[in-house]
Design a protein around this motif. Structure first.
Motif, PDB file in Angstrom:
ATOM      1  N   THR A 108       1.812   2.939  -2.414  1.00  0.00           N
ATOM      2  CA  THR A 108       1.298   3.857  -3.442  1.00  0.00           C
ATOM      3  C   THR A 108       0.302   4.852  -2.853  1.00  0.00           C
ATOM      4  O   THR A 108       0.172   5.977  -3.353  1.00  0.00           O
ATOM      5  CB  THR A 108       0.635   3.057  -4.583  1.00  0.00           C
ATOM      6  OG1 THR A 108       1.668   2.372  -5.310  1.00  0.00           O
ATOM      7  CG2 THR A 108      -0.110   3.958  -5.559  1.00  0.00           C
ATOM      8  N   LEU A 109      -0.404   4.456  -1.800  1.00  0.00           N
ATOM      9  CA  LEU A 109      -1.340   5.377  -1.170  1.00  0.00           C
ATOM     10  C   LEU A 109      -0.633   6.519  -0.455  1.00  0.00           C
ATOM     11  O   LEU A 109      -1.269   7.483  -0.035  1.00  0.00           O
ATOM     12  CB  LEU A 109      -2.244   4.623  -0.183  1.00  0.00           C
ATOM     13  CG  LEU A 109      -3.219   3.622  -0.813  1.00  0.00           C
ATOM     14  CD1 LEU A 109      -4.057   2.941   0.253  1.00  0.00           C
ATOM     15  CD2 LEU A 109      -4.117   4.314  -1.824  1.00  0.00           C
ATOM     16  N   GLY A 123      -4.547   7.628   2.270  1.00  0.00           N
ATOM     17  CA  GLY A 123      -5.377   7.160   1.172  1.00  0.00           C
ATOM     18  C   GLY A 123      -6.728   7.854   1.125  1.00  0.00           C
ATOM     19  O   GLY A 123      -7.252   8.130   0.043  1.00  0.00           O
ATOM     20  N   VAL A 166      -8.746   2.979  -5.365  1.00  0.00           N
ATOM     21  CA  VAL A 166      -8.248   3.518  -4.101  1.00  0.00           C
ATOM     22  C   VAL A 166      -9.191   3.142  -2.968  1.00  0.00           C
ATOM     23  O   VAL A 166      -8.769   2.743  -1.878  1.00  0.00           O
ATOM     24  CB  VAL A 166      -8.083   5.050  -4.183  1.00  0.00           C
ATOM     25  CG1 VAL A 166      -7.745   5.629  -2.815  1.00  0.00           C
ATOM     26  CG2 VAL A 166      -6.981   5.405  -5.178  1.00  0.00           C
ATOM     27  N   ALA A 214      -1.830   0.253  -5.678  1.00  0.00           N
ATOM     28  CA  ALA A 214      -2.194   0.462  -4.281  1.00  0.00           C
ATOM     29  C   ALA A 214      -2.799  -0.803  -3.679  1.00  0.00           C
ATOM     30  O   ALA A 214      -3.721  -1.390  -4.231  1.00  0.00           O
ATOM     31  CB  ALA A 214      -3.175   1.621  -4.160  1.00  0.00           C
ATOM     32  N   SER A 259       0.796  -1.240   0.000  1.00  0.00           N
ATOM     33  CA  SER A 259       0.000   0.000   0.000  1.00  0.00           C
ATOM     34  C   SER A 259       0.820   1.277   0.000  1.00  0.00           C
ATOM     35  O   SER A 259       0.279   2.357   0.249  1.00  0.00           O
ATOM     36  CB  SER A 259      -0.971   0.045   1.196  1.00  0.00           C
ATOM     37  OG  SER A 259      -1.827  -1.050   1.188  1.00  0.00           O
TER      38      SER A 259
END
Length: 254
Positions: free
Chosen positions: A27-28, A244, A108, A159, A25
């Motif tokens: 990427t969040l 996020g 997301v 994500a 995660s």
């Protein structure tokens, strides 16, 4: 980018590399920061995917002890990761930007739900293991198919990709979480690398963002791999869900 924006992207890359090594995660963390610098969503995703490759590799190397004895499993599941990552990256490049902007908020949101539900998923996995049953060494076609589809998701938008991997393997394999996490890091590295090779030749990206995230994620991957067992899952989960949620709100409003 301004110097402050560059510092923020570098810090986000470091945090993402560490979080990816431990739970996934990351990427969040990086995605909303890249959006805040003014990058379009698709450009931000491509730049992020390229930048996170070094972090995926250092995380996989950091977990090399837990990978011992899993060579056949990694090779088999890695084939699915290559195929899935390639398909996901192609979808990102071929679908119109408008489609991406509609799909990403959903992805997301799904990622946030998976992060928030991780304790419940882990509890179910522990309960299943405690009840006994046959030893599952490779997970069979079900695990291969599930991880391949998860890799399509990862190639398109990464994500919570790692959380999906660990959840699937935890339900279908009888292994410790640390050994599953080691396999997860290798699969994420494979997907990110396959997507990155495609992006280098066919996608538009921001070199400044790529270099900053790459440097930060490489360092973060090492830090996460070495200290992952000391991190509080609750703190990491709260951070990921908070960041996020900000990204989700930003995407919906813009």
């Amino acid at each position: 980018m301004t110097p402050w924006e560059m510092a923020a992207v570098l810090a986000a890359g470091t945090g993402a590399g560490a979080v990816n090594a431990v739970v996934g995660s990351g990427t969040l963390i990086t995605f909303p920061v890249l959006l805040a610098t003014g990058l379009p969503p698709v450009t931000a995703t491509v730049s992020n995917g390229l930048g996170l490759v070094p972090g995926s590799i250092t995380a996989a190397v950091g977990y090399r002890e837990e990978l011992r004895g899993q060579g056949r499993r990694v090779l088999l599941l890695g084939i699915g990761a290559v195929l899935g990552g390639l398909v996901g990256a192609v979808l990102l490049l071929t679908l119109p930007a408008s489609a991406f902007e509609r799909i990403v908020p959903v992805l997301v949101g799904l990622a946030l739900v998976l992060v928030a539900c991780q304790p419940w998923i882990a509890k179910r996995v522990r309960r299943r293991r405690a009840s006994g049953g046959p030893v599952r060494r490779d997970g069979g076609p079900l695990l291969f198919t599930g991880l391949t589809l998860a890799s399509v998701y990862g190639g398109y938008f990464s994500a919570a990709q790692g959380i999906i991997y660990v959840s699937l393997m935890g339900m279908l394999l009888d292994e410790t979480l640390q050994r599953l996490n080691a396999v997860k890091n290798v699969l994420a590295a494979v997907v990110n690398t396959v997507a990155a090779l495609l992006f280098l030749f066919f996608a538009h990206f921001d070199w400044t963002a790529v270099v900053l995230i790459a440097g930060g994620s490489a360092l973060g991957g090492l830090i996460g791999a070495r200290t992952g067992r000391r991190f509080s899952p609750a703190v990491l989960r709260t951070l990921i869900v908070s960041v996020g949620t900000v990204a989700l709100v930003h995407l919906v409003l813009h």
